[in-house]
Design a protein around this motif. Structure first.
Motif, short mmCIF file in Angstrom:
data_model
loop_
_atom_site.label_atom_id
_atom_site.label_comp_id
_atom_site.label_asym_id
_atom_site.label_seq_id
_atom_site.Cartn_x
_atom_site.Cartn_y
_atom_site.Cartn_z
N UNK A 86 6.90 -3.19 -8.49
CA UNK A 86 8.25 -3.72 -8.68
C UNK A 86 8.51 -4.86 -7.71
N UNK A 87 9.28 -5.84 -8.15
CA UNK A 87 9.64 -6.96 -7.27
C UNK A 87 10.44 -6.44 -6.09
N UNK A 88 10.17 -7.00 -4.93
CA UNK A 88 10.90 -6.60 -3.72
C UNK A 88 12.34 -7.08 -3.82
N UNK A 89 13.21 -6.31 -3.21
CA UNK A 89 14.62 -6.68 -3.19
C UNK A 89 14.88 -7.85 -2.28
N UNK A 90 16.07 -8.38 -2.31
CA UNK A 90 16.42 -9.53 -1.47
C UNK A 90 16.39 -9.16 0.01
N UNK B 131 4.84 2.13 -12.38
CA UNK B 131 5.82 2.97 -11.69
C UNK B 131 6.66 3.86 -12.61
N UNK B 132 6.67 3.55 -13.90
CA UNK B 132 7.41 4.40 -14.85
C UNK B 132 6.53 5.50 -15.43
N UNK B 133 5.26 5.54 -15.03
CA UNK B 133 4.37 6.60 -15.48
C UNK B 133 3.57 6.28 -16.71
N UNK C 133 0.82 -1.21 0.00
CA UNK C 133 0.00 0.00 0.00
C UNK C 133 0.85 1.26 0.00
N UNK C 134 2.02 1.18 0.58
CA UNK C 134 2.93 2.34 0.59
C UNK C 134 3.42 2.70 -0.81
N UNK C 135 3.28 1.77 -1.75
CA UNK C 135 3.76 2.01 -3.11
C UNK C 135 2.60 2.21 -4.09
N UNK C 136 1.43 2.55 -3.55
CA UNK C 136 0.23 2.74 -4.37
C UNK C 136 -0.43 4.06 -4.02
#
Length: 206
Positions: free
Chosen positions: A202-206, A176-178, A99-102
């Motif tokens: 985007x996929x989460x990092x390790x 995310x790229x617009x 949700x923080x990325x939406x």
């Protein structure tokens, strides 16, 4: 005329939230007026600059987030409250990290009545993370056409202001790229909206 949101909206929003969560299995009626509005043949999306209660708002500032864009208006008697309840439910189906990325944007198609202050109060009844946006009529028309949305004003004796607004009811997902990535039809269930949002994160990092 009072500038606050009518108390009926609060009751409707609460009732719709419960009903949607437990009972709604949406279908799009064959005679839905929103299906016959003129739609831009090839929506291309793109950045825009409008105004929120906090001042100028630029879509480009949301790079890195998935953005859901919905066009409607606060005096809408049914379609907008229903869709906002479903969108709010979709947000709740996401994890806090997701949700923080939406970001959800509600763009008015009735700027004559929908001030930035009224929009902020209205969308707040559905979810605190939704941002209401307004602007000049010409500005909004340009943004709507870019995204494939359509609306038209018509006279109505049933409205206190003498008119209502027909509008398309799809939701538009910006990656995310617009880029305009997906158009979600009216009556898309909350679980499917949440899944579509996740597919663009985007996929989460390790």
């Amino acid at each position: 005329m009072k500038r606050g949101i009518p108390s009926a909206i609060i009751v409707i929003a609460a009732a719709l939230l419960v009903w949607t969560a437990w009972f709604w299995r949406p279908v799009t009626p064959e005679g839905d007026v929103h299906r016959v509005l003129p739609i831009a043949p090839q929506p291309v999306g793109g950045d825009f600059r409008l105004r929120s209660v906090d001042g100028p708002f630029d879509l480009a500032e949301l790079r890195g987030q998935v953005v859901l864009v919905y066009f409607g208006y606060t005096w809408c008697p049914d379609i907008c409250p229903t869709n906002l309840v479903v969108i709010a439910r979709a947000l709740e189906l996401l994890t806090p990290t997701e949700r923080d990325r939406v970001q959800v944007l509600f763009i008015t198609v009735d700027p004559q009545r929908d001030t930035a202050e009224r929009l902020a109060e209205y969308v707040g009844w559905f979810h605190p993370d939704i941002i209401g946006l307004t602007g000049g009529e010409a500005e909004i028309a340009v943004v709507a056409r870019r995204y494939g949305a359509a609306f038209r004003r018509y006279e109505s004796s049933d409205s206190a202001m003498g008119y209502m607004v027909d509008h398309s009811a799809a939701s538009y997902l910006v990656d995310p790229e617009g880029h305009l990535a997906l158009t979600l039809a009216h009556a898309t269930p909350a679980v499917d909206i949440a899944a579509a949002i996740r597919s663009l994160l985007p996929a989460s990092g390790p």
